[in-house]
Design a protein around this motif. Structure first.
Motif, PDB file in Angstrom:
ATOM      1  N   VAL A 101       0.858  -1.191   0.000  1.00 48.86           N
ATOM      2  CA  VAL A 101       0.000   0.000   0.000  1.00 48.86           C
ATOM      3  C   VAL A 101       0.890   1.236   0.000  1.00 48.86           C
ATOM      4  O   VAL A 101       1.846   1.332   0.781  1.00 48.86           O
ATOM      5  CB  VAL A 101      -0.938   0.017   1.223  1.00 48.86           C
ATOM      6  N   GLN A 102       0.605   2.191  -0.892  1.00 45.27           N
ATOM      7  CA  GLN A 102       1.379   3.424  -0.982  1.00 45.27           C
ATOM      8  C   GLN A 102       0.826   4.443   0.008  1.00 45.27           C
ATOM      9  O   GLN A 102      -0.344   4.809  -0.040  1.00 45.27           O
ATOM     10  CB  GLN A 102       1.290   3.993  -2.397  1.00 45.27           C
ATOM     11  N   TYR A 103       1.673   4.877   0.924  1.00 47.98           N
ATOM     12  CA  TYR A 103       1.305   5.896   1.905  1.00 47.98           C
ATOM     13  C   TYR A 103       2.118   7.162   1.637  1.00 47.98           C
ATOM     14  O   TYR A 103       3.192   7.124   1.032  1.00 47.98           O
ATOM     15  CB  TYR A 103       1.572   5.415   3.334  1.00 47.98           C
ATOM     16  N   TYR A 104       1.589   8.279   2.124  1.00 45.71           N
ATOM     17  CA  TYR A 104       2.268   9.568   1.986  1.00 45.71           C
ATOM     18  C   TYR A 104       2.276  10.246   3.359  1.00 45.71           C
ATOM     19  O   TYR A 104       1.241  10.342   4.032  1.00 45.71           O
ATOM     20  CB  TYR A 104       1.559  10.459   0.964  1.00 45.71           C
ATOM     21  N   THR A 105       3.463  10.736   3.736  1.00 45.11           N
ATOM     22  CA  THR A 105       3.607  11.407   5.024  1.00 45.11           C
ATOM     23  C   THR A 105       3.839  12.897   4.786  1.00 45.11           C
ATOM     24  O   THR A 105       4.787  13.279   4.076  1.00 45.11           O
ATOM     25  CB  THR A 105       4.793  10.828   5.818  1.00 45.11           C
ATOM     26  N   VAL A 106       2.988  13.737   5.353  1.00 42.19           N
ATOM     27  CA  VAL A 106       3.156  15.192   5.281  1.00 42.19           C
ATOM     28  C   VAL A 106       3.921  15.613   6.536  1.00 42.19           C
ATOM     29  O   VAL A 106       3.406  15.489   7.650  1.00 42.19           O
ATOM     30  CB  VAL A 106       1.805  15.922   5.203  1.00 42.19           C
ATOM     31  N   ARG A 107       5.145  16.070   6.337  1.00 43.13           N
ATOM     32  CA  ARG A 107       6.021  16.378   7.470  1.00 43.13           C
ATOM     33  C   ARG A 107       6.295  17.882   7.534  1.00 43.13           C
ATOM     34  O   ARG A 107       6.574  18.530   6.506  1.00 43.13           O
ATOM     35  CB  ARG A 107       7.325  15.612   7.347  1.00 43.13           C
ATOM     36  N   ASP A 108       6.232  18.433   8.727  1.00 41.81           N
ATOM     37  CA  ASP A 108       6.650  19.805   8.989  1.00 41.81           C
ATOM     38  C   ASP A 108       8.139  19.766   9.320  1.00 41.81           C
ATOM     39  O   ASP A 108       8.533  19.422  10.433  1.00 41.81           O
ATOM     40  CB  ASP A 108       5.846  20.401  10.150  1.00 41.81           C
ATOM     41  N   VAL A 109       8.960  20.094   8.329  1.00 36.32           N
ATOM     42  CA  VAL A 109      10.404  20.002   8.508  1.00 36.32           C
ATOM     43  C   VAL A 109      10.884  20.994   9.556  1.00 36.32           C
ATOM     44  O   VAL A 109      11.779  20.706  10.351  1.00 36.32           O
ATOM     45  CB  VAL A 109      11.123  20.249   7.165  1.00 36.32           C
ATOM     46  N   THR A 110      10.263  22.177   9.600  1.00 36.64           N
ATOM     47  CA  THR A 110      10.685  23.204  10.548  1.00 36.64           C
ATOM     48  C   THR A 110      10.476  22.748  11.983  1.00 36.64           C
ATOM     49  O   THR A 110      11.357  22.899  12.841  1.00 36.64           O
ATOM     50  CB  THR A 110       9.899  24.505  10.301  1.00 36.64           C
TER      51      THR A 110
END
Length: 860
Positions: A715-724
């Motif tokens: 399953v393809q997942y996507y992680t939205v990360r706040d790099v700051t």
């Protein structure tokens, strides 16, 4: 080379001089300066604003003469501390005045009279004495105690002018003393105005006073404040980045590394931050940093030894509400003899049952609960100026008057402009009402009671002010604000039928009576809009309303009735033709597939079907152009590196759900499900959008986001990360035509499992049993809440009377659903819950309902 550099410097200087801030920027800066100086912000700050040194220098003369207001005096003094040139001019006695270059005239020395000199000295001495008295009485704060330490659990210290010292209960805090609590230590202060302040561990604060105001300056840590009721002045609480103004309320403030958070349990507070004032109500919270996620209201008070009292207070209030909801509602009314006799131009018609008996029973429940619950007694005593006897007297008066009235009370608003009529009408069933009203009005006689004969002799221009007038007829009673309205309605009642019931709006109300009326509200919105346009000559406003598609709204009919104890609510928003623009965004009824990702244990779910999102984008663009906003969509697309309409909106479907589905403590678990037509194209657009935001991020407050793809179990997942911030904002994936988002992988997997198993909220028997009884097999929008998942975690953390109160609340609660559906020329809403979802009020009191759900901060 030197010439080029000089030219560049000249251009840069000219640009700096031309860069004048606008009025909004000046206003925000003024508010921040006022907050930093701890002064009250009023209109004076904007009338003749001081913008530079020249403006300050013009005030030197009034400043020396002590003729400036307090705010301007403080601003001049602050400027003199920072500006060496203005300080030098002030010390030399020079003001910014126009220079007179004419030849000096010879001036003869004045002849001084001893008598005149004596009167001058006497007058000056009197003015000085009066000024000194006023200063000491109303402004100067006498040196002394600002607060007293009531109790200490652990260790606390005072840092002051007389050295640092460890303190015990009974210690006094004076102006300039700073209180510090050690780790695992807490203290309770009583301020000199009677307010109580609970201080958490590792906190530092001091207490000051100016005039009739007191200020608690919280440098770091957390406090819970029970502010005393004051007749004048305010209690302020300041943190490094905000100021809270209160009177008679209960709230918490936490000042930490990220910023400050203010949460309100009772009353209301005003929070000033970054030049913006925000009013918070019970259940609300505000954070001064975008990186500071919301926290359940219960957790804001969890560190206090009085934690159970605060939570118990919320539970007890909710129990009172639920107990009152069990009182039988007055029987439905199937006709009204007043409907045909209200003015023909009535635009607002509200009918409520005679609630005298209902209010008396509700008051009995409240008084009994008040006597049995220490938490409620403290809440009432602390937050209300009136005692329970005053409430008893008021309810008794309403009950006594209601015994003379028929089974309904009608409120009407008719006409427009100066001829507008607003009045209350009711049938009179027995004699003696005039004497009863005079007795209720009391000796002050704020309510003027008239009979038809007295009304005929009265002056039509009279206005009674606050109390108003009451006309008591043989079979009706009319209450209004002025004599002219009474005379108009008296003539109408004498004439009989007005023709209102034969008009289309009147027929709408008659049809509602035929269905059985409990609480009935009807508004002729089309007539109201026309009246407003005539009063304001608002052609531009009409054009703006037309661009939204709401100008053809016609009627609003809202109904609440109860049959055999089962409530039913219905709202009907009608249009003169087919719904357009914003009004058309709600799609026609159909199956809502996004609900299949929500489990039956969800606490809250909101699902909606909309028309094609690309068409919604077209509407937004057209509305912006019509209203003259000058939005350049091409420029927006260029900055975002995508075509918003075609790359983003066109790839979305019209099926959307948001839910709180999972543990609610310590942070609510949320999920979002959105229908997607082309997942590949949408993902590409999202990655371009995030990259564009990354490239344009500027300033210390900017947050850089990235989307990181990863695969697990095919399953393809996507992680939205706040790099700051180093946190995960959300995770998402695509499944069966939907994009599913959640704060973490666990909740995301749970949503996918629910969808695959078919054991979803939409297919559960309890959910379907909560749906309204009507002919619809599908709806356009559904709102669902079930209080039990919210209350159950609290039971494991509490004990004693608080746990019993919450347990009773959980037992009395039941799932409720609000449904809406869109037709060609109307939008209808229905619910079988009390007052369109009564338990939503309780849910908002326990969870923070003001903020958006917090993301789960997980560093990976």
């Amino acid at each position: 080379m030197m010439r080029d550099e000089k030219s560049l410097l000249d251009r840069a200087t000219q640009e700096l001089r031309a860069d004048v801030p606008d009025a909004e920027a000046i206003s925000a800066s003024a508010k921040r300066s006022a907050q930093a100086l701890d002064i009250h912000m009023d209109r004076e700050a904007f009338d003749g604003a001081i913008q530079n040194c020249e403006g300050v220098q013009r005030l030197f003369g009034p400043y020396r003469a002590n003729n400036l207001t307090e705010n301007r005096r403080l601003l001049v003094e602050a400027h003199l501390r920072d500006c060496g040139e203005c300080l030098r001019l002030y010390n030399e006695g020079r003001d910014r005045v126009a220079v007179n270059w004419s030849a000096p005239a010879v001036r003869t020395a004045p002849r001084r009279s001893p008598l005149r000199l004596g009167w001058t000295l006497a007058t000056s001495a009197a003015v000085l004495a009066i000024g000194l008295f006023v200063y000491r009485a109303y402004w100067q704060v006498p040196p002394g105690v600002r607060a007293e330490v009531q109790s200490i659990d652990g260790s606390a210290y005072v840092i002051g002018d007389h050295g640092d010292r460890r303190i015990a209960a009974g210690a006094e805090l004076r102006e300039g003393d700073e209180l510090r609590t050690a780790g695992d230590s807490r203290a309770v202060l009583r301020l000199s105005d009677g307010s109580l302040v609970e201080v958490n561990q590792r906190s530092a604060l001091d207490v000051g006073a100016r005039g009739r105001n007191m200020t608690v300056r919280l440098d770091r840590g957390a406090v819970i404040v029970q502010a005393a009721n004051r007749t004048s002045g305010h209690l302020y609480l300041r943190t490094p980045d905000c100021r809270v103004a209160v009177t008679g309320t209960v709230f918490s403030v936490d000042a930490g590394i990220k910023g400050s958070r203010v949460a309100v349990l009772q009353g209301s507070v005003n929070v000033a931050h970054a030049g913006i004032d925000t009013l918070l109500h019970p259940g609300d919270q505000l954070a001064t940093s975008d990186n500071l996620a919301p926290e359940p209201l219960d957790q804001q008070f969890a560190w206090s030894p009085e934690h159970e009292k605060y939570v118990g207070m919320m539970a007890q209030l909710a129990n009172v509400e639920h107990s009152i909801a069990q009182i039988p509602f007055p029987e439905s009314r199937y006709s009204s003899d007043l409907l045909a006799r209200v003015p023909a131009d009535t635009q607002l018609y509200v009918s409520i049952p005679n609630l005298g008996e209902f209010l008396q029973q509700a008051n009995t429940i409240f008084q009994n609960q008040l006597n049995a619950s220490p938490e409620l007694r403290e809440w009432w005593t602390h937050g209300h100026a009136r005692n329970p006897d005053d409430l008893n007297d008021l309810v008794t008066k309403i009950h006594d008057v209601s015994q003379y009235l028929g089974n309904e009370v009608v409120f009407v608003a008719a006409g427009h402009g100066e001829s507008r009529t607003i009045a209350m009408l009711a049938d009179v069933t027995k004699s003696g009402l005039k004497d009863e009203l005079q007795q209720v009005s009391g000796a002050e006689g704020k309510l003027v009671i008239l009979d038809p004969a007295a009304l005929a002799a009265a002056d039509s221009s009279q206005n009674a002010g606050k109390g108003g007038y009451a006309l008591v007829r043989d079979h009706e009673v009319v209450l209004a604000h002025d004599i002219a309205t009474l005379k108009k309605l008296n003539a109408q009642l004498d004439a009989g039928s007005s023709g209102f019931a034969d008009q289309d709006f009147g027929k709408q109300m008659a049809a509602a009576y035929n269905r059985g009326a409990g609480i009935l509200l009807g508004a002729n919105l089309q007539a109201m809009l026309q009246s407003a346009e005539q009063a304001t000559r608002g052609a531009q406003k009409k054009s703006g309303l037309e661009s939204t598609g709401l100008s053809n709204v016609q009627y609003l009919i809202a109904e609440h009735r109860e049959t055999n104890g089962v409530p039913a609510n219905h709202l009907n928003l009608q249009f003169t033709g087919q719904r357009q623009r914003v009004a058309s965004w709600l799609a026609s009824p159909g199956p809502i597939g996004s609900l299949d990702f929500v489990s039956p244990n969800a606490a809250v779910a909101a699902a909606t079907l909309t028309k094609d999102p690309a068409a919604i984008a077209d509407d937004l663009m057209a509305m912006a152009q019509t209203n003259g906003h000058g939005v350049n969509w091409g420029e927006i697309d260029s900055k975002l590196q995508i075509d918003v309409r075609n790359d983003l909106m066109a790839n979305l479907g019209g099926d959307f759900t948001f839910a709180l589905d999972g543990p609610v403590l310590p942070t609510p678990s949320w999920k979002m499900v959105v229908e997607v037509n082309n997942p590949t194209a949408l993902e590409s657009a999202l990655e371009k959008l995030v990259l564009a935001i990354h490239n344009q991020a500027e300033g210390t407050q900017a947050h850089v986001l990235t989307i990181e793809p990863n695969t697990a179990n095919s399953v393809q997942y996507y992680t939205v990360r706040d790099v700051t911030a180093g946190t995960v904002v959300a995770e998402y994936t695509f499944a069966d035509g939907f994009m599913v988002l959640a704060p973490n992988r666990a909740i995301l997997l749970d949503a996918l499992k629910t969808h695959a198993s078919g054991n979803s909220l939409a297919r559960s028997a309890a959910f379907r049993a909560s749906l309204p009884r009507d002919e619809n097999e599908n709806y356009s929008s559904v709102g669902y809440q079930n209080l039990s998942p919210v209350l159950t975690p609290l039971l494991s953390q509490l004990s004693g009377e608080t746990a019993e109160a919450i347990q009773k609340l959980a037992a009395d609660s039941r799932p409720t659903v609000i449904c809406a559906w869109g037709k060609d020329n109307r939008i209808e809403v229905a619910s079988d819950s009390r007052l369109f979802g009564f338990d939503f009020l309780t849910l908002g009191a326990i969870l923070n309902s003001r903020n958006k759900p917090a993301t789960q901060n997980v560093v990976q």
